[in-house]
Design a protein around this motif. Structure first.
Motif, PDB file in Angstrom:
ATOM      1  N   VAL A 294       1.017  -1.290   0.063  1.00  0.00           N
ATOM      2  CA  VAL A 294      -0.205  -0.024   0.103  1.00  0.00           C
ATOM      3  C   VAL A 294       0.898   1.101  -0.062  1.00  0.00           C
ATOM      4  CG1 VAL A 294      -1.624   1.266   1.621  1.00  0.00           C
ATOM      5  CG2 VAL A 294      -1.814  -1.065   1.041  1.00  0.00           C
ATOM      6  N   VAL A 295       1.992   1.214   0.901  1.00  0.00           N
ATOM      7  CA  VAL A 295       2.777   2.244   0.732  1.00  0.00           C
ATOM      8  C   VAL A 295       3.414   2.755  -0.579  1.00  0.00           C
ATOM      9  CG1 VAL A 295       5.071   3.298   1.836  1.00  0.00           C
ATOM     10  CG2 VAL A 295       3.356   2.205   3.258  1.00  0.00           C
ATOM     11  N   VAL A 296       3.773   1.483  -1.153  1.00  0.00           N
ATOM     12  CA  VAL A 296       4.620   1.781  -2.298  1.00  0.00           C
ATOM     13  C   VAL A 296       3.652   1.951  -3.644  1.00  0.00           C
ATOM     14  CG1 VAL A 296       5.350   0.193  -4.432  1.00  0.00           C
ATOM     15  CG2 VAL A 296       6.256   0.016  -2.069  1.00  0.00           C
ATOM     16  N   LEU A 297       2.395   1.777  -3.472  1.00  0.00           N
ATOM     17  CA  LEU A 297       1.339   2.139  -4.532  1.00  0.00           C
ATOM     18  C   LEU A 297       1.072   3.635  -4.381  1.00  0.00           C
ATOM     19  CD1 LEU A 297      -1.287  -0.713  -4.875  1.00  0.00           C
ATOM     20  CD2 LEU A 297       0.612  -0.136  -6.297  1.00  0.00           C
ATOM     21  N   SER A 298       0.936   4.132  -3.109  1.00  0.00           N
ATOM     22  CA  SER A 298       0.600   5.491  -2.732  1.00  0.00           C
ATOM     23  C   SER A 298       1.797   6.159  -3.324  1.00  0.00           C
ATOM     24  CB  SER A 298       0.648   5.688  -1.329  1.00  0.00           C
ATOM     25  OG  SER A 298       0.404   6.899  -0.799  1.00  0.00           O
ATOM     26  N   ARG A 299       3.126   5.907  -2.850  1.00  0.00           N
ATOM     27  CA  ARG A 299       4.246   6.730  -3.490  1.00  0.00           C
ATOM     28  C   ARG A 299       4.393   6.535  -4.927  1.00  0.00           C
ATOM     29  NH1 ARG A 299       9.402   5.608   0.509  1.00  0.00           N
ATOM     30  NH2 ARG A 299       8.326   6.146   2.643  1.00  0.00           N
ATOM     31  N   MET A 300       3.814   5.360  -5.443  1.00  0.00           N
ATOM     32  CA  MET A 300       3.992   5.358  -7.075  1.00  0.00           C
ATOM     33  C   MET A 300       2.892   6.259  -7.931  1.00  0.00           C
ATOM     34  SD  MET A 300       4.599   1.393  -7.817  1.00  0.00           S
ATOM     35  CE  MET A 300       4.293   1.523  -9.709  1.00  0.00           C
ATOM     36  N   SER A 301       2.025   6.797  -6.876  1.00  0.00           N
ATOM     37  CA  SER A 301       0.796   7.640  -7.588  1.00  0.00           C
ATOM     38  C   SER A 301       1.043   9.173  -7.167  1.00  0.00           C
ATOM     39  CB  SER A 301      -0.414   7.225  -7.137  1.00  0.00           C
ATOM     40  OG  SER A 301      -0.709   7.285  -5.705  1.00  0.00           O
ATOM     41  N   CYS A 302       1.891   9.255  -6.075  1.00  0.00           N
ATOM     42  CA  CYS A 302       2.037  10.773  -5.665  1.00  0.00           C
ATOM     43  C   CYS A 302       3.575  11.557  -5.520  1.00  0.00           C
ATOM     44  CB  CYS A 302       1.431  10.844  -4.153  1.00  0.00           C
ATOM     45  SG  CYS A 302      -0.307  10.482  -4.242  1.00  0.00           S
TER      46      CYS A 302
ATOM     47  N   PRO B  12       7.048  12.410  -6.739  1.00  0.00           N
ATOM     48  CA  PRO B  12       7.646  12.654  -7.841  1.00  0.00           C
ATOM     49  C   PRO B  12       9.053  11.889  -7.983  1.00  0.00           C
ATOM     50  CG  PRO B  12       7.034  14.637  -6.701  1.00  0.00           C
ATOM     51  CD  PRO B  12       6.864  13.609  -5.946  1.00  0.00           C
ATOM     52  N   SER B  13       9.554  11.549  -7.014  1.00  0.00           N
ATOM     53  CA  SER B  13      10.924  10.729  -7.110  1.00  0.00           C
ATOM     54  C   SER B  13      10.737   9.270  -7.341  1.00  0.00           C
ATOM     55  CB  SER B  13      11.909  10.795  -5.784  1.00  0.00           C
ATOM     56  OG  SER B  13      11.212  10.487  -4.625  1.00  0.00           O
ATOM     57  N   THR B  14       9.645   8.795  -6.786  1.00  0.00           N
ATOM     58  CA  THR B  14       9.215   7.242  -6.914  1.00  0.00           C
ATOM     59  C   THR B  14       8.836   7.271  -8.570  1.00  0.00           C
ATOM     60  OG1 THR B  14       8.722   6.984  -4.587  1.00  0.00           O
ATOM     61  CG2 THR B  14       7.694   5.441  -5.930  1.00  0.00           C
ATOM     62  N   ARG B  15       8.027   8.082  -8.839  1.00  0.00           N
ATOM     63  CA  ARG B  15       7.763   8.014 -10.322  1.00  0.00           C
ATOM     64  C   ARG B  15       8.765   8.225 -11.335  1.00  0.00           C
ATOM     65  NH1 ARG B  15       2.618  12.058 -11.207  1.00  0.00           N
ATOM     66  NH2 ARG B  15       0.923  10.378 -11.020  1.00  0.00           N
ATOM     67  N   ALA B  16       9.765   8.975 -10.785  1.00  0.00           N
ATOM     68  CA  ALA B  16      10.986   9.048 -11.795  1.00  0.00           C
ATOM     69  C   ALA B  16      11.672   7.687 -11.494  1.00  0.00           C
ATOM     70  CB  ALA B  16      11.820  10.363 -11.138  1.00  0.00           C
ATOM     71  N   TYR B  17      11.797   7.044 -10.607  1.00  0.00           N
ATOM     72  CA  TYR B  17      12.380   5.683 -10.325  1.00  0.00           C
ATOM     73  C   TYR B  17      11.853   4.744 -11.237  1.00  0.00           C
ATOM     74  CZ  TYR B  17      13.899   1.345  -8.431  1.00  0.00           C
ATOM     75  OH  TYR B  17      14.470   0.154  -8.041  1.00  0.00           O
TER      76      TYR B  17
ATOM     77  N   GLU C  36       8.527  -6.429 -10.796  1.00  0.00           N
ATOM     78  CA  GLU C  36      10.008  -6.321 -10.397  1.00  0.00           C
ATOM     79  C   GLU C  36      10.141  -4.865  -9.726  1.00  0.00           C
ATOM     80  OE1 GLU C  36      12.140  -9.456 -13.121  1.00  0.00           O
ATOM     81  OE2 GLU C  36      11.616  -7.380 -13.799  1.00  0.00           O
ATOM     82  N   ILE C  37       9.644  -3.863 -10.288  1.00  0.00           N
ATOM     83  CA  ILE C  37       9.620  -2.509  -9.939  1.00  0.00           C
ATOM     84  C   ILE C  37       9.057  -2.373  -8.559  1.00  0.00           C
ATOM     85  CG2 ILE C  37       9.231  -0.156 -10.153  1.00  0.00           C
ATOM     86  CD1 ILE C  37       9.708  -0.726 -13.187  1.00  0.00           C
ATOM     87  N   ILE C  38       8.199  -3.002  -8.303  1.00  0.00           N
ATOM     88  CA  ILE C  38       7.191  -2.984  -7.016  1.00  0.00           C
ATOM     89  C   ILE C  38       8.086  -3.806  -5.895  1.00  0.00           C
ATOM     90  CG2 ILE C  38       5.084  -3.733  -5.779  1.00  0.00           C
ATOM     91  CD1 ILE C  38       3.726  -2.796  -8.206  1.00  0.00           C
ATOM     92  N   ARG C  39       8.603  -5.022  -6.509  1.00  0.00           N
ATOM     93  CA  ARG C  39       9.483  -5.750  -5.350  1.00  0.00           C
ATOM     94  C   ARG C  39      10.640  -5.050  -4.836  1.00  0.00           C
ATOM     95  NH1 ARG C  39      14.319  -7.616  -5.841  1.00  0.00           N
ATOM     96  NH2 ARG C  39      14.667  -7.428  -8.145  1.00  0.00           N
ATOM     97  N   CYS C  40      11.383  -4.077  -5.829  1.00  0.00           N
ATOM     98  CA  CYS C  40      12.531  -3.212  -5.381  1.00  0.00           C
ATOM     99  C   CYS C  40      12.091  -2.057  -4.472  1.00  0.00           C
ATOM    100  CB  CYS C  40      13.167  -2.567  -6.621  1.00  0.00           C
ATOM    101  SG  CYS C  40      14.109  -3.746  -7.661  1.00  0.00           S
TER     102      CYS C  40
END
Length: 190
Positions: free
Chosen positions: A131-139, A141-146, A159-163
């Motif tokens: 849930v934390v990862v999904l939240s960061r992936m949507s909000c 900017p640094s996670t989106r760039a990653y 695999e990205i979510i695993r990392c």
């Protein structure tokens, strides 16, 4: 009443005024809807009270968790419950990752070198990290760039979510195991 939000629907149902003739199906439905609306309001207030108590407990034990991006009250509570009363028993961030089921396991075949997540550990803690990862992936900017960078590198979304789960576990481990400042009488009165 179609198209109303849950709270407004419950409010509208509580305003229904059935007549005394319960043999009429429409009047019986009105009575049932009034009872359901009352139950909805009672359960909603219980949920709100439990949420506020849980938030207060988290703020008392590890307030830094709630300031971490993507971590809410339920997520923080699950991670603290997974660690138990004694987070010192977690000797390393790798042991915390294994406890949460996000430690990498080699899954290579032939020339393909890759890893998968450990399927052991606490599934609810794993879900909390997800849930934390999904939240960061949507909000974030640094996670989106990653995510964009790793996608161009050829990694799949899985695999990205695993990392990212492993990264979040590493970050939260430091917060959970950080020694707390002792509560003194002067700080408690402030």
């Amino acid at each position: 009443m179609a198209g109303l939000k849950k709270a407004r629907l419950a409010e509208a149902c509580s305003r229904l005024r059935p007549s005394a003739d319960l043999a009429d199906p429409a009047q019986s439905v009105k009575v049932a809807l009034r009872h359901l609306a009352a139950r909805y309001r009672a359960l909603s207030s219980e949920i709100d009270a439990a949420y506020n108590q849980l938030k207060a407990l988290i703020e008392q034990t590890r307030p830094e968790l709630l300031t971490t991006q993507g971590v809410g009250v339920e997520t923080a509570a699950q991670l603290l419950a997974t660690c138990g009363d004694n987070p010192d028993r977690l000797r390393s961030e790798g042991s915390f990752a294994a406890l949460c089921g996000v430690s990498p396991v080699p899954a290579s075949s032939g020339r393909t070198r890759r890893h998968r997540l450990n399927h052991g550990g606490d599934r609810q803690a794993n879900r909390a990290l997800y849930v934390v990862v999904l939240s960061r992936m949507s909000c974030d900017p640094s996670t989106r760039a990653y995510v964009e960078r790793r996608t161009t590198d050829g990694l799949s979304r899985r695999e990205i979510i695993r990392c990212l789960k492993r990264y979040v576990a590493r970050q939260l481990y430091k917060i959970i195991t950080r020694p707390q400042a002792p509560v003194t009488e002067s700080s408690a009165l402030a």
